[in-house]
Design a protein around this motif. Structure first.
Motif, PDB file in Angstrom:
ATOM      1  N   PHE B 140     -50.248 -19.590 -34.047  1.00 52.57           N
ATOM      2  CA  PHE B 140     -51.456 -20.043 -33.191  1.00 52.57           C
ATOM      3  C   PHE B 140     -51.280 -19.690 -31.677  1.00 52.57           C
ATOM      4  N   ALA B 141     -49.878 -19.103 -31.123  1.00 47.88           N
ATOM      5  CA  ALA B 141     -49.591 -18.843 -29.962  1.00 47.88           C
ATOM      6  C   ALA B 141     -50.356 -17.591 -29.820  1.00 47.88           C
ATOM      7  N   ASP B 142     -50.515 -16.903 -30.781  1.00 48.69           N
ATOM      8  CA  ASP B 142     -51.453 -15.502 -30.299  1.00 48.69           C
ATOM      9  C   ASP B 142     -52.957 -16.112 -29.696  1.00 48.69           C
ATOM     10  N   PRO B 152     -44.934 -17.496 -20.145  1.00 50.21           N
ATOM     11  CA  PRO B 152     -45.139 -18.963 -20.368  1.00 50.21           C
ATOM     12  C   PRO B 152     -45.644 -19.839 -21.465  1.00 50.21           C
ATOM     13  N   ILE B 153     -46.741 -19.093 -22.000  1.00 49.02           N
ATOM     14  CA  ILE B 153     -47.565 -19.775 -22.968  1.00 49.02           C
ATOM     15  C   ILE B 153     -47.154 -19.628 -24.319  1.00 49.02           C
ATOM     16  N   ARG B 154     -46.318 -18.414 -24.530  1.00 45.59           N
ATOM     17  CA  ARG B 154     -45.707 -18.304 -25.943  1.00 45.59           C
ATOM     18  C   ARG B 154     -44.130 -19.255 -25.994  1.00 45.59           C
ATOM     19  N   THR B 155     -43.633 -19.245 -24.848  1.00 45.52           N
ATOM     20  CA  THR B 155     -42.443 -20.164 -24.587  1.00 45.52           C
ATOM     21  C   THR B 155     -42.905 -21.710 -25.074  1.00 45.52           C
ATOM     22  N   ASP B 401     -43.009 -15.070 -31.530  1.00 46.85           N
ATOM     23  CA  ASP B 401     -43.521 -15.420 -29.862  1.00 46.85           C
ATOM     24  C   ASP B 401     -42.259 -15.306 -29.060  1.00 46.85           C
ATOM     25  N   LEU B 402     -41.104 -15.731 -29.508  1.00 46.16           N
ATOM     26  CA  LEU B 402     -39.959 -15.846 -28.459  1.00 46.16           C
ATOM     27  C   LEU B 402     -39.386 -14.481 -28.240  1.00 46.16           C
ATOM     28  N   TYR B 403     -39.089 -14.015 -29.447  1.00 49.90           N
ATOM     29  CA  TYR B 403     -38.364 -12.666 -29.470  1.00 49.90           C
ATOM     30  C   TYR B 403     -39.328 -11.448 -29.046  1.00 49.90           C
ATOM     31  N   ALA B 404     -40.375 -11.205 -29.857  1.00 46.01           N
ATOM     32  CA  ALA B 404     -41.253 -10.248 -29.547  1.00 46.01           C
ATOM     33  C   ALA B 404     -41.873  -9.994 -28.287  1.00 46.01           C
ATOM     34  N   SER B 405     -42.551 -11.256 -28.042  1.00 46.63           N
ATOM     35  CA  SER B 405     -43.236 -11.402 -26.942  1.00 46.63           C
ATOM     36  C   SER B 405     -42.544 -11.709 -25.601  1.00 46.63           C
ATOM     37  N   VAL B 406     -41.574 -12.676 -25.738  1.00 50.04           N
ATOM     38  CA  VAL B 406     -41.121 -13.246 -24.483  1.00 50.04           C
ATOM     39  C   VAL B 406     -39.868 -12.382 -24.101  1.00 50.04           C
ATOM     40  N   THR B 472     -59.380 -22.957 -17.870  1.00 52.18           N
ATOM     41  CA  THR B 472     -57.886 -22.939 -18.288  1.00 52.18           C
ATOM     42  C   THR B 472     -57.141 -21.736 -17.747  1.00 52.18           C
ATOM     43  N   SER B 473     -55.983 -22.283 -16.969  1.00 49.45           N
ATOM     44  CA  SER B 473     -55.080 -21.040 -16.310  1.00 49.45           C
ATOM     45  C   SER B 473     -53.705 -21.432 -17.167  1.00 49.45           C
ATOM     46  N   SER B 474     -52.942 -20.311 -17.043  1.00 50.99           N
ATOM     47  CA  SER B 474     -51.595 -20.052 -17.421  1.00 50.99           C
ATOM     48  C   SER B 474     -51.002 -21.533 -17.010  1.00 50.99           C
TER      49      SER B 474
END
Lengths: 101, 565
Positions: B140-142, B152-155, B401-406, B472-474
């Motif tokens: 759902f983070a996608d 920030p959002i994926r974290t 989310d954490l590894y691949a994106s952040v 909505t902003s980050s």
């Protein structure tokens, strides 16, 4: 597909019609579910005696069919939405996609 | 990563102490009791289930090549299959045994809770299901980070996911150990290790394909078994519910009171807050949201909620009948109770193994020891399937989310990401076994409530606002999401259930056991406020990017390409 390609769809009358109709329908159904459920909770919180009345001479109280009604209404509402989406919303989406080609 | 995860889990562990939770979620707890003798037919049937699911896992492993296969079963699940799998994810052993046990103890009040667990589903369908499918890929983070800043959002989303998974998993592991100890006569530690090891195998080798099919099989077995029990109960009364209720009113110590609302829902604020947590928490459960990426398109996503709502609603009606069946068929039979020396027993509290065992004893009463074995094996299978789904959701949050994106900023080879996800599944499994062991003798009933409160106050508001509100902003989503998460956890800790009953303080610092009404308001309010005051260039760009996201979320145009790459 780049974002630029899809941006003009935003102003497409068909797209606006789709979004307007579907959003309205979805919120009406959501509100219906909220009213049914929180209405049920409100009766339990404020007037539980209402649900404790027996039906006729039996021991079954009106609370039983009302509780079942809330469960069944959830299913029926999803059915109504799926039916409308298949019959009305999907064809509009397909038309929008056709126009894009 | 492992250390971060471990300390995260350890932090949650601090919240765990003895004490009850005076609400619906208490119904979800499986209490310990006297261990039963070795139940041979149950063990044989359970091994058949395990062998079948391991066979499926082997088959699934041979089909799982890409990241899309691992996280989302390649999008190849049909709407009907996904509906069953969603129902399987949602109908935990706790809801089967807990709700029928609650009906057994209180009658009508059990129905009030099952209604609450169901009504979130139509809302998911009307507001999020299709948009999730159109915007997201694996988690759902996608969706939440579609046009917002990735890091920030994926974290935030991964933190929300891992928090929910951790609370839910602890409750399930402890419940699993107790239940298996009771049903199979296996020592608690063996049971927890067995559950943990099997869930690791399903997830690490079979990914979403295996997890989905384990859910589907389990849902079929559970619905079949519960249908048989309800049928046998109704048959006893010539299919007259009036006759069944009449017998129950005669036998139950509370008599006619079981046919009306009792004291469980008294104060309106608590009732509304509980209702909100149940309704919108469902729409923020990461392992449920993930299921929408396993189908081909928005149409199939929509269909899956329709089927899932039907199956879950039907299941709750069955548990209601099963609860009344347990009242009528068990309460007058001392064989199912701890009988005092003078031959008397309490018809509710003295039932062997606690009220949550009502459905299990009823299986014996209507179908004999062979059927008892079947239902016990189904209960075990149910736990396995639910923990597998949770583990996969947690592992995906870590790897995708954490590894691949952040950490890797999107620059990571697909096979490496999947390998990391498998490793994360193994770590989560081992941590879950350890926590299950450590918290053997703690009351974990409130953990499920906490999971729902966090899902409703962090995951759901961030998801809904990023999809529906252009402004909505980050920064707004980040601050609001974390405030929702922190306030939900803090209010539960300060509530009467934890602060007074668990920590032993005199007065609760927060008066309600269910924080959702307040923590959801905090989350939505601060997402709105901090987005409004966010005048950064980034926020402006994010608002402009809303238009393209809007088109895709409403039509799915562009979604197919995203899946194919």
């Amino acid at each position: 597909m780049a974002a630029n390609d899809t941006l003009h769809i935003r102003h497409e009358p068909l797209f606006q019609e789709l979004v307007r109709k579907r959003t309205r329908f979805a919120w009406i159904l959501s509100a219906t579910m909220l009213v049914i459920y929180f209405g049920f909770i409100a009766i339990i919180a404020f007037a539980p005696k209402l649900l404790a009345q027996p039906i006729g001479n039996g021991v079954t109280t009106v609370g039983i069919p009302i509780g079942l009604f809330v469960i069944v209404s959830a299913f029926v509402l999803t059915g109504i939405y799926v039916r409308r989406a298949n019959a009305k919303f999907d064809p509009i989406t397909r038309q929008i996609m056709e126009k894009m080609k | 990563m492992m250390r971060a995860l471990n300390s995260l889990f350890a932090g949650f562990g601090l919240l765990l102490f003895t004490g009850g939770f005076r609400d619906a979620f208490a119904a979800g707890a499986v209490e310990g009791g006297d261990r039963q003798g070795l139940n041979v037919s149950a063990i044989i049937m359970f091994f058949i289930f395990v062998a079948a699911t391991l066979g499926i896992t082997k088959w699934a492993a041979s089909r799982t090549r890409s990241a899309a296969d691992f996280y989302a079963a390649g999008g190849g699940i049909t709407g009907f299959q996904n509906g069953l799998a969603i129902a399987g994810d949602y109908m935990s052993a706790a809801s089967f045994l807990g709700i029928s046990g609650l009906v057994f103890a209180t009658g009508f009040d059990g129905l009030i809770y099952s209604v609450g667990w169901l009504v979130g589903w139509p809302i998911i369908l009307f507001l999020v299901a299709e948009r999730l499918r159109n915007l997201g890929k694996y988690t759902f983070a996608d969706v939440a980070a579609f046009r917002l800043e990735q890091t920030p959002i994926r974290t935030l989303a991964a933190t929300g996911t891992l928090t929910v998974v951790a609370f839910y998993l602890i409750a399930q592991m402890v419940g699993a150990g107790k239940l298996i100890e009771l049903l199979f006569g296996l020592p608690y530690l063996y049971a927890v290790v067995l559950v943990g090891a099997l869930m690791i195998v399903y997830v690490a080798f079979g990914g979403m394909v295996a997890t989905t099919w384990v859910q589907i099989i389990k849902a079929g077995l559970l619905l079949g078994g519960a249908t048989f029990m309800a049928f046998m109960v109704l048959a006893t009364f010539g299919f007259s519910t009036e006759a069944m209720f009449r017998a129950a009113v005669d036998i139950h110590p509370k008599h006619a009171a079981i046919m009306a609302p009792g004291g469980l829902v008294s104060d309106p604020i608590s009732a509304i807050s509980l209702g909100l947590a149940l309704m919108f928490g469902t729409a923020g459960l990461p392992h449920i949201l993930m299921r929408f990426f396993t189908v081909a398109d928005a149409k199939a996503a929509r269909k899956s909620v329709f089927y899932a709502t039907g199956f879950i609603g039907y299941f709750y009606i069955l548990t209601f009948i099963i609860g009344f069946g347990a009242i009528t068929l068990l309460m007058n039979d001392p064989a199912y109770f701890k009988v005092a020396a003078n031959g008397t027993y309490n018809k509710i509290t003295d039932i062997l193994g606690g009220t949550n065992m009502a459905a299990i004893h009823l299986a014996n009463a209507v179908g004999g020891s062979l059927f008892l074995g079947f239902i016990s094996a189904v209960a075990f299978a149910t736990i396995l399937a639910v923990v597998a789904g949770l583990t996969l959701a947690g592992a995906s949050a870590v790897s995708h989310d954490l590894y691949a994106s952040v950490i890797a900023k999107g620059k990571v080879a697909e096979d490496k990401e999947v390998r990391l996800s498998k490793l994360a599944a193994i770590v989560i499994g081992i941590v879950a076994i350890m926590l299950g062991y450590i918290f053997e003798n703690q009351n974990v009933a409130f953990m499920v409530g906490l999971a729902f409160a966090v899902a409703a106050s962090c995951n759901f508001p961030v998801l809904l606002m990023s999809v529906f509100w252009k402004g909505t902003s980050s920064r707004g989503a980040l601050i609001g999401g974390f405030l929702g998460l922190i306030s939900a956890v803090a209010m539960v800790v300060l509530s009467p259930a934890v602060w007074v009953k668990t920590f032993g303080f005199k007065a609760a610092l927060f008066p309600y056991d269910n924080p959702a009404l307040f923590s959801m308001a905090i989350a939505f309010g601060s997402i709105w406020l901090f987005s409004k005051v966010d005048a950064s260039a980034r926020a402006r760009a994010e608002r402009e990017a809303f238009e393209a996201q809007y088109v895709r979320s409403e039509t799915g145009i562009g979604a197919a390409e995203a899946l194919a790459h």
